[in-house]
Design a protein around this motif. Sequence first.
Motif, PDB file in Angstrom:
ATOM      1  N   TRP A 189       0.533  -1.495  -0.331  1.00 28.95           N
ATOM      2  CA  TRP A 189       0.060   0.153   0.026  1.00 28.95           C
ATOM      3  C   TRP A 189       0.801   1.502   0.345  1.00 28.95           C
ATOM      4  N   GLY A 190       0.430   2.616  -0.710  1.00 30.47           N
ATOM      5  CA  GLY A 190       0.977   3.801  -0.310  1.00 30.47           C
ATOM      6  C   GLY A 190      -0.346   5.076   0.086  1.00 30.47           C
ATOM      7  N   TYR A 191       0.276   5.645  -0.082  1.00 28.30           N
ATOM      8  CA  TYR A 191      -1.115   7.164   0.243  1.00 28.30           C
ATOM      9  C   TYR A 191      -0.498   8.615  -1.230  1.00 28.30           C
ATOM     10  N   TRP A 192      -2.189   8.774  -1.339  1.00 29.84           N
ATOM     11  CA  TRP A 192      -2.374   9.167  -2.273  1.00 29.84           C
ATOM     12  C   TRP A 192      -3.046  10.981  -1.987  1.00 29.84           C
ATOM     13  N   GLU A 193      -3.004  12.008  -2.669  1.00 28.23           N
ATOM     14  CA  GLU A 193      -3.449  13.179  -2.553  1.00 28.23           C
ATOM     15  C   GLU A 193      -5.320  13.541  -3.181  1.00 28.23           C
ATOM     16  N   ASN A 194      -5.994  14.241  -3.362  1.00 23.67           N
ATOM     17  CA  ASN A 194      -7.038  13.846  -4.265  1.00 23.67           C
ATOM     18  C   ASN A 194      -7.382  12.597  -5.074  1.00 23.67           C
ATOM     19  N   ALA A 195      -7.873  11.242  -4.282  1.00 24.79           N
ATOM     20  CA  ALA A 195      -8.386  10.590  -5.010  1.00 24.79           C
ATOM     21  C   ALA A 195     -10.272  10.672  -4.719  1.00 24.79           C
ATOM     22  N   GLU A 196     -11.406   9.912  -5.015  1.00 24.55           N
ATOM     23  CA  GLU A 196     -12.426  10.036  -5.053  1.00 24.55           C
ATOM     24  C   GLU A 196     -12.517   8.585  -4.230  1.00 24.55           C
ATOM     25  N   LEU A 197     -13.979   8.933  -3.964  1.00 30.65           N
ATOM     26  CA  LEU A 197     -14.740   7.362  -3.347  1.00 30.65           C
ATOM     27  C   LEU A 197     -15.315   7.110  -4.658  1.00 30.65           C
ATOM     28  N   LEU A 198     -15.873   5.846  -4.648  1.00 32.16           N
ATOM     29  CA  LEU A 198     -16.874   5.274  -5.906  1.00 32.16           C
ATOM     30  C   LEU A 198     -18.028   6.501  -5.951  1.00 32.16           C
ATOM     31  N   PRO A 199     -18.796   6.092  -6.241  1.00 31.53           N
ATOM     32  CA  PRO A 199     -20.216   7.261  -6.404  1.00 31.53           C
ATOM     33  C   PRO A 199     -21.525   6.230  -4.746  1.00 31.53           C
ATOM     34  N   ASP A 200     -21.997   6.837  -4.439  1.00 33.98           N
ATOM     35  CA  ASP A 200     -23.183   6.340  -3.640  1.00 33.98           C
ATOM     36  C   ASP A 200     -21.899   5.767  -2.062  1.00 33.98           C
ATOM     37  N   SER A 201     -20.807   5.882  -1.884  1.00 33.96           N
ATOM     38  CA  SER A 201     -20.116   6.225  -1.122  1.00 33.96           C
ATOM     39  C   SER A 201     -20.647   6.676   0.684  1.00 33.96           C
ATOM     40  N   PRO A 202     -20.714   6.228   1.422  1.00 29.94           N
ATOM     41  CA  PRO A 202     -21.382   6.444   2.557  1.00 29.94           C
ATOM     42  C   PRO A 202     -20.519   7.365   3.010  1.00 29.94           C
ATOM     43  N   ALA A 203     -20.794   8.690   4.042  1.00 33.32           N
ATOM     44  CA  ALA A 203     -20.035   9.861   3.846  1.00 33.32           C
ATOM     45  C   ALA A 203     -18.146   9.041   5.007  1.00 33.32           C
ATOM     46  N   GLY A 204     -17.889   9.933   4.344  1.00 28.92           N
ATOM     47  CA  GLY A 204     -16.170   9.041   5.213  1.00 28.92           C
ATOM     48  C   GLY A 204     -15.672   7.993   4.925  1.00 28.92           C
ATOM     49  N   GLY A 205     -16.938   7.315   4.293  1.00 23.63           N
ATOM     50  CA  GLY A 205     -17.024   5.706   4.376  1.00 23.63           C
ATOM     51  C   GLY A 205     -15.340   4.551   3.271  1.00 23.63           C
ATOM     52  N   ILE A 206     -14.796   3.580   4.019  1.00 19.89           N
ATOM     53  CA  ILE A 206     -14.256   2.869   3.387  1.00 19.89           C
ATOM     54  C   ILE A 206     -14.282   2.463   2.149  1.00 19.89           C
ATOM     55  N   ASN A 207     -13.850   2.040   0.707  1.00 16.98           N
ATOM     56  CA  ASN A 207     -13.715   1.397  -0.319  1.00 16.98           C
ATOM     57  C   ASN A 207     -12.978   0.051  -0.307  1.00 16.98           C
ATOM     58  N   VAL A 208     -13.538  -1.096  -0.400  1.00 17.02           N
ATOM     59  CA  VAL A 208     -13.391  -2.588  -0.862  1.00 17.02           C
ATOM     60  C   VAL A 208     -13.952  -3.132  -1.909  1.00 17.02           C
ATOM     61  N   ILE A 209     -13.177  -3.625  -2.464  1.00 17.58           N
ATOM     62  CA  ILE A 209     -13.321  -3.815  -4.388  1.00 17.58           C
ATOM     63  C   ILE A 209     -12.156  -4.957  -4.631  1.00 17.58           C
ATOM     64  N   SER A 210     -13.135  -6.052  -5.326  1.00 17.48           N
ATOM     65  CA  SER A 210     -12.691  -7.587  -5.126  1.00 17.48           C
ATOM     66  C   SER A 210     -11.835  -7.127  -6.932  1.00 17.48           C
ATOM     67  N   SER A 211     -10.719  -8.720  -6.559  1.00 15.58           N
ATOM     68  CA  SER A 211      -9.965  -8.600  -7.889  1.00 15.58           C
ATOM     69  C   SER A 211     -10.060 -10.383  -8.115  1.00 15.58           C
ATOM     70  N   PRO A 212      -9.793 -11.072  -8.900  1.00 11.20           N
ATOM     71  CA  PRO A 212      -9.657 -12.413  -9.084  1.00 11.20           C
ATOM     72  C   PRO A 212      -8.584 -12.486  -8.081  1.00 11.20           C
ATOM     73  N   ASP A 213      -7.421 -11.626  -7.952  1.00 13.18           N
ATOM     74  CA  ASP A 213      -6.552 -12.144  -7.098  1.00 13.18           C
ATOM     75  C   ASP A 213      -6.972 -11.570  -5.411  1.00 13.18           C
ATOM     76  N   GLY A 214      -7.467 -11.482  -5.024  1.00 14.90           N
ATOM     77  CA  GLY A 214      -7.540 -10.510  -4.026  1.00 14.90           C
ATOM     78  C   GLY A 214      -8.306  -9.611  -3.631  1.00 14.90           C
ATOM     79  N   TRP A 215      -8.180  -8.281  -3.424  1.00 17.91           N
ATOM     80  CA  TRP A 215      -9.429  -6.963  -2.653  1.00 17.91           C
ATOM     81  C   TRP A 215      -7.898  -5.770  -3.005  1.00 17.91           C
ATOM     82  N   TYR A 216      -8.824  -4.564  -2.563  1.00 22.41           N
ATOM     83  CA  TYR A 216      -8.096  -3.483  -3.233  1.00 22.41           C
ATOM     84  C   TYR A 216      -8.483  -2.384  -1.607  1.00 22.41           C
ATOM     85  N   TRP A 217      -8.100  -1.387  -1.470  1.00 26.15           N
ATOM     86  CA  TRP A 217      -9.203  -0.677  -0.472  1.00 26.15           C
ATOM     87  C   TRP A 217      -8.664   0.872  -0.427  1.00 26.15           C
ATOM     88  N   LEU A 218      -9.696   1.476  -0.540  1.00 27.12           N
ATOM     89  CA  LEU A 218      -9.558   2.875  -0.341  1.00 27.12           C
ATOM     90  C   LEU A 218      -9.933   3.428   1.322  1.00 27.12           C
TER      91      LEU A 218
END
Length: 494
Positions: A189-218
């Motif tokens: 992992w690392g850190y970014w500035e000015n990323a965007e949460l996915l549409p319809d995310s709860p306020a300040g909520g974490i995004n969890v996205i699956s992939s065939p080999d694991g999963w991502y967080w934002l």
Amino acid sequence: MADAMPKVIVIGGGPGGSTAAGLLAKGGVEVKLLERAEFPRYHIGESITTSCRAIIDYVGALEKVNACGFTTKTGVLMRWGQEKDWVIDWTAQFGADTRSWQVDREIFDQVLLDNAADSGAEVVQQAHVKRVLFDGDRAVGVEWQPAGGELRTETADYVIDASGRAGLISAQHYNNRRPHEIFRNVAIWGYWENAELLPDSPAGGINVISSPDGWYWLIPLRDNRFSVGFVTHKTNFVERRREFDSQEAMLAAVLGESETMKQVLAQATQLPGVRIEQDFSYAADKFCGDGYFLVGDSACFLDPLLSTGVHLAMYSGMLSAASILSLQRGEVNEPEAQAFFESLYRNAYHRLFTLVISFYQQHAGKDRYFALADTLSRAAQGDTQSADLAFGEIIAGLTDLREAADRAGTAAAPITETIDAAATGGAKPVQELLGAAEQARLRAEESSPNQRVTMAPMYIDANDLYDAASGLYLVTEPRLGISRVTSEAAVAAG
């Protein structure tokens, strides 16, 4: 009742150790907390469950944490498997004040450690604990070395091992940790500035996205920074790592393989530094024993998919403090206190483990995850609450607080009643996480007009070596500890 309060040594100043030390010190115990690092220090685990907010309020640090300006977290959006996005919004499910934070751990942990010191614990940083001392099977102290000093031997009545994955008792003394092969994962992992949460995310909520080999967080942190990472099995990580000259190149490549991650990072700027850490899940054979309690990662570690690490640490820290305080007051004996701690902490871990493992079967679908959560929540028979509410309750960490006070496992206060009590008028202490009707029923069952019952009792299964009629349960008011339901109330509960 014992003549003098005990001495307790707490190893580790993370959220679990700080919670235990602060609560014990408030209870009049002599506490020395030995922390190897010099705070503030970096730590991963930035997304906090709402259950932690109740415990933080109880230890007296809520205003201090609120003052840090952390991003307010109200839930999670999961883009998982082949399904469309699905959202767990705590404020929509449980009330507008059910929330937590996305934190910078170096600041968050510092606040909790300072709060333990303010509560009366002696905190020593840069204190390297070499080993826990045993007399037979009983922990009796530690060998430790201050920065630039000589090795010291210090005795104690109880040792709380909150040393994290180092596991001075479980990994080093007893070597009794059992790894979970399916969760031998690695995070990058690392850190970014000015990323965007996915549409319809709860306020300040974490995004969890699956992939065939694991999963991502934002994770949206304060000051418009985002924690961004990828979790995959060790075998896949080792194979992929050979493809790249640097870990920076590897992270860029795996993020570029996800259309979703490319979307949320399209306008973002990466900050310097990429980190890698093993996320190998495990559990010790025993979470406590004569003279010791294992808190947080020293006892068990779970894949971070549902962001439950800090919850398990603070919850077990509270349970360890309750156990020691009640032991000293003569309210329970040592086998009872150990069974209480072992049962509640292990049940919390296994519930989350069962739920997380189902997510790695990505074809199962959210209906199956929700149905499993409904079963794991052990809500009241005949409860009409939806399965997605049970899922939201578990990942908020509130199921564990409810079951710590549960009279008969399947006879808990209704979930909506429980959460409403926590959601109205700000965060509530642990004892207030019961609905008003449940508290009124308990008061009516009191055998003595002078005894204040503030939480429903926890049921101890017959398999836990004790008669169910003993009814050990957690109390937080008028003081933290373990109590037992009266025989009249036990009979009434069936």
